[in-house]
Design a protein around this motif. Structure first.
Motif, mmCIF file in Angstrom:
data_model
loop_
_atom_site.group_PDB
_atom_site.id
_atom_site.type_symbol
_atom_site.label_atom_id
_atom_site.label_comp_id
_atom_site.label_asym_id
_atom_site.label_seq_id
_atom_site.Cartn_x
_atom_site.Cartn_y
_atom_site.Cartn_z
ATOM 1 N N LEU A 75 -5.257 -10.291 21.665
ATOM 2 C CA LEU A 75 -4.410 -9.611 20.692
ATOM 3 C C LEU A 75 -5.079 -9.599 19.312
ATOM 4 N N PRO A 76 -4.744 -8.606 18.473
ATOM 5 C CA PRO A 76 -5.314 -8.571 17.116
ATOM 6 C C PRO A 76 -4.855 -9.774 16.297
ATOM 7 N N LYS A 77 -5.685 -10.184 15.360
ATOM 8 C CA LYS A 77 -5.321 -11.291 14.480
ATOM 9 C C LYS A 77 -4.121 -10.930 13.606
ATOM 10 N N LEU A 78 -3.379 -11.952 13.220
ATOM 11 C CA LEU A 78 -2.319 -11.761 12.242
ATOM 12 C C LEU A 78 -2.914 -11.415 10.892
ATOM 13 N N ARG A 79 -2.241 -10.562 10.146
ATOM 14 C CA ARG A 79 -2.632 -10.286 8.758
ATOM 15 C C ARG A 79 -1.935 -11.324 7.871
ATOM 16 N N PHE A 80 -2.717 -12.046 7.089
ATOM 17 C CA PHE A 80 -2.179 -13.086 6.213
ATOM 18 C C PHE A 80 -1.799 -12.474 4.873
ATOM 19 N N VAL A 81 -0.542 -12.659 4.474
ATOM 20 C CA VAL A 81 -0.046 -12.097 3.217
ATOM 21 C C VAL A 81 0.602 -13.204 2.397
ATOM 22 N N PRO A 82 -0.106 -13.754 1.415
ATOM 23 C CA PRO A 82 0.470 -14.803 0.580
ATOM 24 C C PRO A 82 1.277 -14.198 -0.569
ATOM 25 N N ILE A 83 2.578 -14.420 -0.595
ATOM 26 C CA ILE A 83 3.426 -13.814 -1.615
ATOM 27 C C ILE A 83 4.072 -14.894 -2.474
ATOM 28 N N ALA A 84 3.919 -14.756 -3.783
ATOM 29 C CA ALA A 84 4.591 -15.659 -4.730
ATOM 30 C C ALA A 84 6.001 -15.128 -4.934
ATOM 31 N N GLY A 85 6.928 -15.654 -4.170
ATOM 32 C CA GLY A 85 8.271 -15.085 -4.146
ATOM 33 C C GLY A 85 9.163 -15.469 -5.301
ATOM 34 N N ARG A 86 8.753 -16.472 -6.072
ATOM 35 C CA ARG A 86 9.625 -16.915 -7.158
ATOM 36 C C ARG A 86 9.897 -15.774 -8.123
#
Length: 255
Positions: A75-86
């Motif tokens: 399967l394709p790799k996960l796309r990593f999305v770091p979000i500063a949600g504060r």
């Protein structure tokens, strides 16, 4: 003196001493993987969204383990999305319009820069990973943006405070799946920038991504580099060990 592993083989990185705050995540993450296993076997997630900043460490562990599982399944790799949600606090006198700007910034980033780079799919689902849920404010910002971008999501958290637990059923009544380790407190790495390596960037409403923490917080450059090596080594070791555990537990149970 404890020895940490750096720049060694994958086999060697399966052994060693972990930073205590990262070692503490081992059993909770195992229990979370038991819960999300059907999703992993089906390859249901395409994105892993990290609730920054202290969510960075468990998110990287999840990312590395899941990508190894996906690789075995072709399967394709996960796309990593770091979000500063504060986001801003309305009670601090900031306008709600400024708070909404953060959600729009994240949505735009997803729609214009993240999703177009991914394989085409009729439906996309994200696993949002965090170390702890306290007020749901950060999680609310992230998930509103995901909805606006047309991305389905589920949430995995190590800990959840009593205050957050009171609101959990409301989220579930809206159809949100929440995987939780039943820890009614925050892990030791909660809000420890020296371990996560990143922090929220001010003004909060204007920034989608966190910023790296430089060596200014450390006594000297050597100390800063040592901490970074220990963190990275611990994340790598734990992810290898959890991947081995997953395979033994679910793919080769007779062994």
């Amino acid at each position: 003196m404890k020895e940490f592993l750096t720049n060694v083989s994958a086999e060697k990185k399966r052994e060693g001493v972990l930073v205590p705050e990262i070692e503490e995540l081992r059993e909770p993450i195992k229990r979370l993987f038991e819960q999300i296993r059907p999703r992993l076997e089906g390859g249901d997630y395409q994105l892993l969204v990290s609730d920054e900043a202290s969510g960075r460490v468990p998110s990287l562990v999840f990312l590395k383990v899941i990508n190894r599982i996906y690789r075995e399944k072709g399967l394709p790799k996960l796309r990593f999305v770091p979000i500063a949600g504060r986001n801003i606090k309305i009670e601090d006198g900031e306008s709600r319009e400024l708070g909404d700007q953060k959600i729009e910034h994240i949505t735009t980033e997803l729609v214009e820069n993240i999703l177009p780079t991914m394989p085409q799919s009729e439906s996309r689902k994200a696993l949002v990973v965090t170390d702890a849920i306290n007020s749901w404010a950060s999680m609310g910002t992230i998930t509103k943006a995901l909805r606006k971008a047309g991305v389905g999501f589920e949430i995995a958290t190590i800990g959840m405070t009593e205050e957050a637990l009171e609101i959990k059923s409301l989220w579930e009544s809206m159809g949100v799946t929440i995987y939780w380790d039943y820890l009614t407190e925050t892990p030791k790495l909660y809000k420890k920038g020296r371990i996560s390596g990143v922090r929220q960037k001010k003004p909060y409403y204007a920034h989608v991504y966190p910023e790296p923490i430089g060596q200014g917080l450390e006594e000297n450059r050597e100390e800063y580099l040592r901490r970074r090596r220990e963190r990275n080594d611990s994340i790598e070791m734990l992810s290898y060990q959890l991947y081995d555990w997953y395979n033994k537990e679910f793919n080769n149970p007779q062994e």
